[in-house]
Design a protein around this motif. Sequence first.
Motif, PDB file in Angstrom:
ATOM      1  N   UNK A 104      17.035  95.753  51.428  1.00 45.89           N
ATOM      2  CA  UNK A 104      17.286  95.401  52.823  1.00 45.89           C
ATOM      3  C   UNK A 104      17.271  94.057  53.545  1.00 45.89           C
ATOM      4  N   UNK A 105      16.243  93.842  53.673  1.00 46.95           N
ATOM      5  CA  UNK A 105      15.892  93.097  54.364  1.00 46.95           C
ATOM      6  C   UNK A 105      17.448  91.379  53.521  1.00 46.95           C
ATOM      7  N   UNK A 106      17.558  91.530  52.681  1.00 44.80           N
ATOM      8  CA  UNK A 106      19.344  90.489  52.106  1.00 44.80           C
ATOM      9  C   UNK A 106      20.292  90.694  53.076  1.00 44.80           C
ATOM     10  N   UNK A 107      20.358  92.287  52.518  1.00 43.58           N
ATOM     11  CA  UNK A 107      21.874  92.524  53.421  1.00 43.58           C
ATOM     12  C   UNK A 107      21.860  92.124  54.743  1.00 43.58           C
ATOM     13  N   UNK A 108      20.726  92.812  55.816  1.00 43.04           N
ATOM     14  CA  UNK A 108      20.660  92.548  57.139  1.00 43.04           C
ATOM     15  C   UNK A 108      20.673  91.026  57.214  1.00 43.04           C
ATOM     16  N   UNK A 109      19.984  90.732  56.689  1.00 41.27           N
ATOM     17  CA  UNK A 109      19.986  88.498  56.942  1.00 41.27           C
ATOM     18  C   UNK A 109      20.942  87.740  56.146  1.00 41.27           C
ATOM     19  N   UNK A 110      21.337  88.594  55.632  1.00 45.51           N
ATOM     20  CA  UNK A 110      22.946  87.802  55.048  1.00 45.51           C
ATOM     21  C   UNK A 110      23.913  87.774  56.085  1.00 45.51           C
ATOM     22  N   UNK A 111      24.308  88.947  56.541  1.00 41.71           N
ATOM     23  CA  UNK A 111      25.044  89.636  57.180  1.00 41.71           C
ATOM     24  C   UNK A 111      25.488  88.715  58.794  1.00 41.71           C
ATOM     25  N   UNK A 112      23.436  88.643  58.988  1.00 34.32           N
ATOM     26  CA  UNK A 112      23.513  88.333  60.260  1.00 34.32           C
ATOM     27  C   UNK A 112      24.244  87.148  60.667  1.00 34.32           C
ATOM     28  N   UNK A 113      23.415  85.740  59.346  1.00 34.23           N
ATOM     29  CA  UNK A 113      23.297  84.763  59.198  1.00 34.23           C
ATOM     30  C   UNK A 113      25.201  84.520  59.586  1.00 34.23           C
ATOM     31  N   UNK A 114      26.083  85.144  58.715  1.00 32.74           N
ATOM     32  CA  UNK A 114      27.233  84.807  58.921  1.00 32.74           C
ATOM     33  C   UNK A 114      28.077  84.888  59.957  1.00 32.74           C
ATOM     34  N   UNK A 115      27.373  85.837  60.789  1.00 24.87           N
ATOM     35  CA  UNK A 115      27.801  86.382  62.235  1.00 24.87           C
ATOM     36  C   UNK A 115      27.708  85.762  62.599  1.00 24.87           C
ATOM     37  N   UNK A 116      26.538  84.726  62.913  1.00 23.06           N
ATOM     38  CA  UNK A 116      26.034  83.020  63.414  1.00 23.06           C
ATOM     39  C   UNK A 116      27.698  82.319  63.478  1.00 23.06           C
ATOM     40  N   UNK A 117      27.128  82.392  62.139  1.00 23.36           N
ATOM     41  CA  UNK A 117      27.865  80.792  61.340  1.00 23.36           C
ATOM     42  C   UNK A 117      30.079  81.600  61.643  1.00 23.36           C
TER      43      UNK A 117
ATOM     44  N   UNK B  59      30.260  83.408  64.777  1.00 28.86           N
ATOM     45  CA  UNK B  59      29.883  82.896  66.260  1.00 28.86           C
ATOM     46  C   UNK B  59      30.366  84.166  66.902  1.00 28.86           C
ATOM     47  N   UNK B  60      29.732  85.451  65.940  1.00 25.69           N
ATOM     48  CA  UNK B  60      29.837  86.810  66.994  1.00 25.69           C
ATOM     49  C   UNK B  60      28.947  86.810  67.878  1.00 25.69           C
ATOM     50  N   UNK B  61      27.661  86.182  67.107  1.00 25.32           N
ATOM     51  CA  UNK B  61      26.056  86.793  67.649  1.00 25.32           C
ATOM     52  C   UNK B  61      25.701  85.221  68.097  1.00 25.32           C
ATOM     53  N   UNK B  62      24.444  85.924  68.126  1.00 26.80           N
ATOM     54  CA  UNK B  62      23.911  84.727  68.897  1.00 26.80           C
ATOM     55  C   UNK B  62      22.591  84.228  68.365  1.00 26.80           C
ATOM     56  N   UNK B  63      22.418  82.610  68.166  1.00 30.71           N
ATOM     57  CA  UNK B  63      21.169  82.658  66.904  1.00 30.71           C
ATOM     58  C   UNK B  63      19.935  82.974  67.118  1.00 30.71           C
ATOM     59  N   UNK B  64      19.514  83.133  68.576  1.00 32.58           N
ATOM     60  CA  UNK B  64      18.499  83.716  68.679  1.00 32.58           C
ATOM     61  C   UNK B  64      18.033  84.995  68.230  1.00 32.58           C
ATOM     62  N   UNK B  65      18.945  85.812  68.548  1.00 32.45           N
ATOM     63  CA  UNK B  65      18.975  87.199  68.329  1.00 32.45           C
ATOM     64  C   UNK B  65      18.667  87.369  66.809  1.00 32.45           C
TER      65      UNK B  65
ATOM     66  N   UNK C 165      19.115  95.584  69.371  1.00 28.65           N
ATOM     67  CA  UNK C 165      18.241  95.644  68.197  1.00 28.65           C
ATOM     68  C   UNK C 165      16.920  94.499  68.416  1.00 28.65           C
ATOM     69  N   UNK C 166      17.788  93.790  69.402  1.00 29.70           N
ATOM     70  CA  UNK C 166      16.847  92.289  69.002  1.00 29.70           C
ATOM     71  C   UNK C 166      15.371  93.564  69.709  1.00 29.70           C
ATOM     72  N   UNK C 167      15.557  93.929  70.820  1.00 31.46           N
ATOM     73  CA  UNK C 167      14.484  94.497  71.330  1.00 31.46           C
ATOM     74  C   UNK C 167      13.750  95.081  71.105  1.00 31.46           C
TER      75      UNK C 167
END
Length: 192
Positions: free
Chosen positions: A81-94, A96-102, A169-171
């Motif tokens: 679960x953590x690999x899936x969510x983290x990898x996709x979120x980092x890709x989305x930062x790359x 420029x679709x989501x803020x790095x702080x989130x 999601x962040x909150x």
Amino acid sequence: MNLANRITLARIFLVPIIMFFLLVNLKFPQIEIDQFSITYNQIIAALIFIIAAWTDGLDGYIARKRKLVTNLGKLLDPLADKLLVSAVLVSLVEMNKVGAWIVIVIISREFAVTGLRQIALLEGHVIAASKWGKWKTAAQITAIIALLINNFPFAFIDLRFDLFASWVAAIITLYSGLDYFIKNKHVINFNE
């Protein structure tokens, strides 16, 4: 290696495939409707992500239903679960679709709660998933899907659902992490 664990491993193996479609420019054409556009890469990545997210519930259901719960499964499932969510979120930062702080908030919470669970295990306690943990997962998956598909269909009515879902999601992620620590503060011995 039972069926539930194989499904969990399949989720782990889907992570680099999703990242490949998100980060490698395959020169596929785009779908364009009015002001909205999306690449076939993103559509494929989104579909694979949805399948991978769905397997999270499936492997747990199979493990409980068939009494296939194993220590390996208890280790692999949250890791997947953590690999899936983290990898996709980092890709989305790359992308420029989501803020790095989130992404930092979400990944930091995952590391912190994993650490708390490890401490609890050393003390002989098991910290079960809470309702806020389940809400956190649902909020993260919703936000990621909205980001992967370029806010479809909300883009047509100029509603930034993807941004709203990311904030939610962040909150919820932050709150669920605090909830775990408050409810399990007895596990942490600060005198050692």
